[in-house]
Design a protein around this motif. Structure first.
Motif, short mmCIF file in Angstrom:
data_model
loop_
_atom_site.label_atom_id
_atom_site.label_comp_id
_atom_site.label_asym_id
_atom_site.label_seq_id
_atom_site.Cartn_x
_atom_site.Cartn_y
_atom_site.Cartn_z
N SER A 393 -0.73 -2.38 5.40
CA SER A 393 -1.04 -3.68 4.83
C SER A 393 -1.86 -3.48 3.56
O SER A 393 -2.87 -2.77 3.58
CB SER A 393 -1.82 -4.53 5.84
N ILE A 394 -1.44 -4.11 2.46
CA ILE A 394 -2.15 -4.00 1.19
C ILE A 394 -2.32 -5.41 0.62
O ILE A 394 -1.33 -6.10 0.35
CB ILE A 394 -1.39 -3.11 0.18
N TYR A 395 -3.57 -5.83 0.46
CA TYR A 395 -3.88 -7.17 -0.03
C TYR A 395 -4.83 -7.10 -1.22
O TYR A 395 -5.76 -6.30 -1.25
CB TYR A 395 -4.55 -8.00 1.06
N TYR A 396 -4.61 -7.98 -2.20
CA TYR A 396 -5.55 -8.17 -3.32
C TYR A 396 -5.87 -6.88 -4.06
O TYR A 396 -7.00 -6.66 -4.50
CB TYR A 396 -6.84 -8.84 -2.82
N CYS A 397 -4.90 -6.01 -4.16
CA CYS A 397 -5.05 -4.80 -4.98
C CYS A 397 -4.30 -5.09 -6.28
O CYS A 397 -3.11 -4.77 -6.41
CB CYS A 397 -4.50 -3.58 -4.25
N GLN A 398 -4.99 -5.70 -7.22
CA GLN A 398 -4.33 -6.29 -8.38
C GLN A 398 -3.78 -5.28 -9.36
O GLN A 398 -2.99 -5.63 -10.25
CB GLN A 398 -5.30 -7.24 -9.08
N ASN A 399 -4.17 -4.01 -9.24
CA ASN A 399 -3.67 -2.99 -10.15
C ASN A 399 -2.65 -2.06 -9.50
O ASN A 399 -2.24 -1.08 -10.12
CB ASN A 399 -4.84 -2.17 -10.71
N LEU A 400 -2.27 -2.35 -8.27
CA LEU A 400 -1.25 -1.53 -7.62
C LEU A 400 0.07 -1.67 -8.38
O LEU A 400 0.58 -2.78 -8.57
CB LEU A 400 -1.06 -1.96 -6.16
N ILE A 401 0.63 -0.53 -8.82
CA ILE A 401 1.83 -0.54 -9.64
C ILE A 401 3.08 -0.24 -8.83
O ILE A 401 4.10 -0.92 -8.95
CB ILE A 401 1.70 0.47 -10.80
N CYS A 402 2.99 0.80 -7.98
CA CYS A 402 4.21 1.19 -7.29
C CYS A 402 3.94 2.13 -6.13
O CYS A 402 2.83 2.63 -5.95
CB CYS A 402 5.16 1.88 -8.28
N PHE A 403 5.00 2.36 -5.35
CA PHE A 403 5.04 3.41 -4.35
C PHE A 403 5.68 4.63 -5.02
O PHE A 403 6.78 4.53 -5.57
CB PHE A 403 5.87 2.98 -3.15
N ARG A 404 4.99 5.76 -4.96
CA ARG A 404 5.50 6.96 -5.62
C ARG A 404 6.49 7.69 -4.72
O ARG A 404 6.09 8.37 -3.76
CB ARG A 404 4.34 7.90 -5.96
N ILE A 405 7.75 7.56 -5.02
CA ILE A 405 8.74 8.25 -4.20
C ILE A 405 9.11 9.61 -4.79
O ILE A 405 9.72 10.44 -4.13
CB ILE A 405 10.01 7.40 -4.02
N GLU A 406 8.67 9.84 -6.06
CA GLU A 406 9.02 11.11 -6.68
C GLU A 406 8.29 12.30 -6.04
O GLU A 406 8.72 13.44 -6.17
CB GLU A 406 8.72 11.08 -8.19
N ASP A 407 7.17 12.04 -5.34
CA ASP A 407 6.48 13.15 -4.67
C ASP A 407 6.88 13.25 -3.20
O ASP A 407 6.19 13.84 -2.39
CB ASP A 407 4.96 13.02 -4.80
N GLY A 408 8.04 12.65 -2.88
CA GLY A 408 8.60 12.83 -1.55
C GLY A 408 8.10 11.87 -0.49
O GLY A 408 8.14 12.19 0.70
N LEU A 409 7.64 10.68 -0.91
CA LEU A 409 7.13 9.71 0.05
C LEU A 409 8.22 9.31 1.03
O LEU A 409 9.31 8.89 0.64
CB LEU A 409 6.62 8.47 -0.68
N CYS A 410 7.92 9.48 2.31
CA CYS A 410 8.84 9.07 3.38
C CYS A 410 8.00 8.74 4.60
O CYS A 410 7.30 9.60 5.14
CB CYS A 410 9.84 10.18 3.69
#
Length: 519
Positions: A393-410
């Motif tokens: 759960s992520i709330y009110y993180c106004q500078n969150l840009i993305c989920f980084r999948i290039e480093d192998g996020l799974c």
């Protein structure tokens, strides 16, 4: 709100169960009709006692002969006639129950003292007693004489200044007052200043002690509580001295107790919650130096703590909750590799700079991040994956840009993803099916930057989708050129789909297009 009892209830002479008896001012049954119900047993709550005309009427209720009555609740409402302390005391005097009573609750009593039967040692079967909102009482009854009492709750005694000898036995010599007591609670005692502890041998068995909203209490807590498992002290800012010696304590919660001296805690402590404290890093480290068994740590508004503790704590800590703390050196969180649950709530907290590496915590099952303004990326860590993570759960993180999948996020076992008020987030992860293959619940609220779902579609195991206040995302659904990307008809497990509309998205526009999505 229960209505008053109808007239003539006393004619039901064979009635055995009557859980609530509500007295009224004029037209209903009077309290003396209870005297005709000779077979009542189990639980009985009598409310509206402020309407009883006199002690004679209360006496006619004849509660003393109700041999089968096990639980009795006596409730006074707000009196229209001002000071009724003498009247209430006389009424309560006549409401004395049978000695077989096991549980007693007295609420809203306006007397300045209790009649002698409250706390009398002959009530040897009483195991639970609650006294609430007795705001004019200046002393407590001799409850230490109740040999079987296990649970005692005292709250709302706004006129009580001292808990003294009378609490233990009214001058009687008792070798073991409160000899069976297991749970003791004091709450909302606005004028209470001193707790006189009769003897080090008082309270030999309590497993839980709770004290809250007692702002003037300065001294003193019992010195020894050998069987105590849980200690909670809240909003007692004047309370000084040290905590009781409690070698068996497993849970400790302190909130707003700025004057307490906090010494090293027992090694068996499992849960620690500290709020509104002026302690600093070294004080926290000293407190925890023996706590090798700690499972759960909560720090709330501890503004002088600048770093997470290192000594012993990271070894096995499973739950960490931080709210509004000015933590500067947060890199130590990477030592907490046994974490299963992590919640961070803003303030001046900046979690590991701009990136949060989920893969650094192999056992993590639940993560909540709120109001962390520096957070920009959610990613893996060195190729490691959070194999156990189930909830994010992520709330009110106004500078969150993305989920980084290039480093192998799974995140293979994630079943619930909640995104709220992340105004800079532009998109969901591409290849979402492979990043979150087990996702069942997707909730997106007020993320205006997200324009569409991934072109490869949504995870196939989704059961619930909830979207609110995300105009561009809803717009992509309405657009004939983009609606195919949703492919809701390819989600065989989907059982719930909900959305909240803004002014730009009219209902008559959405409904026809929504129907097309499931074709």
């Amino acid at each position: 709100m229960l209505s008053e009892m109808p007239k003539g209830l006393g004619e039901l002479k064979d009635l055995r169960i009557l859980t609530d008896y509500v007295l009224g001012d004029h037209n209903g049954s009077s309290i003396d009709e209870l005297g005709k119900l000779k077979h009542l047993g189990g639980r009985l709550a009598i409310s509206g006692l402020e309407t009883v005309v006199g002690a004679v009427d209360a006496k006619d209720a004849n509660l003393k002969d109700r041999i089968n009555l096990k639980m009795l609740e006596l409730i006074w409402g707000k009196s229209k006639d001002g000071d009724n302390s003498k009247h209430d005391r006389e009424v309560l005097e006549e409401l004395e129950p049978h000695l077989n009573l096991e549980c007693l609750v007295i609420t809203g009593y306006n007397g300045t003292r209790f009649p002698e039967w409250v706390g009398r040692s002959s009530f040897s079967n009483m195991v639970s007693l609650s006294l609430a909102n007795c705001r004019f009482c200046q002393s407590l009854p001799p409850l230490g004489q109740l040999s079987s009492l296990k649970l005692l709750s005292i709250s709302g005694f706004s006129g009580l200044v001292t808990v003294g000898d009378e609490f233990y036995g009214n001058g009687h010599t008792l070798a073991n007052p409160f000899g069976s007591l297991e749970i003791l609670t004091f709450e909302e005692m606005s004028e209470w200043e001193e707790w006189y502890c009769w003897s080090d041998e008082a309270f030999p068995l309590p497993q839980e002690l709770r004290i809250s909203d007692c702002p003037k209490l300065t001294k003193s807590l019992p010195k020894d509580l050998p069987c105590l498992k849980e200690l909670v002290i809240k909003k007692c800012e004047s309370l000084g001295g040290v905590l009781p010696r409690a070698p068996s304590v497993c849970k400790l919660e302190l909130d707003g107790c700025v004057a307490l001296q906090l010494e090293p805690l027992p090694c068996g402590l499992r849960e620690l919650a500290i709020g509104g404290s002026s302690m600093n890093d070294s004080m926290l480290e000293q407190m925890l130096q023996q706590c090798t068994q700690l499972d759960k740590l909560s720090l709330v508004k501890c503004y002088d703590i600048r770093s997470l503790p290192e000594v012993n704590v990271p070894i096995r800590l499973k739950e960490l909750y931080i709210k509004g703390c000015k933590v500067l050196d947060n890199s130590k969180i990477l030592l907490y590799t046994a974490l299963e649950s992590l919640e961070i709530r803003g303030g001046m907290w900046h979690p590991l700079g701009s990136s949060f590496p989920l893969g650094s915590f192999p056992l993590l099952k639940r993560v909540s991040i709120l109001i962390c303004k520096d957070l920009k990326f959610i990613g893996a860590s060195g190729g490691q994956h959070p194999a156990c993570l189930d909830y994010l759960s992520i709330y009110y993180c106004q500078n969150l840009i993305c989920f980084r999948i290039e480093d192998g996020l799974c995140v293979t076992n994630l079943t619930r993803l909640v995104l709220g008020s992340c105004t800079s987030l532009k998109s969901l992860p591409e290849q979402m099916n492979s990043v979150f293959p087990s996702l069942e619940h997707l909730q997106i609220s007020y993320c205006p930057g997200i324009e569409s779902v991934p072109r490869t579609g949504l995870p196939s195991k989704l059961k619930r989708i909830s979207i609110n206040g995300s105009e561009k995302l809803m717009g992509s659904m309405i657009s004939n050129s983009r609606s195919r990307e949703w492919s809701l008809q390819t989600l065989p497990s989907l059982t719930h789909f909900s959305f909240g509309l803004s002014k730009e998205l009219e209902m008559d526009t959405c409904y026809p297009l929504l129907s097309q999505l499931f074709v």
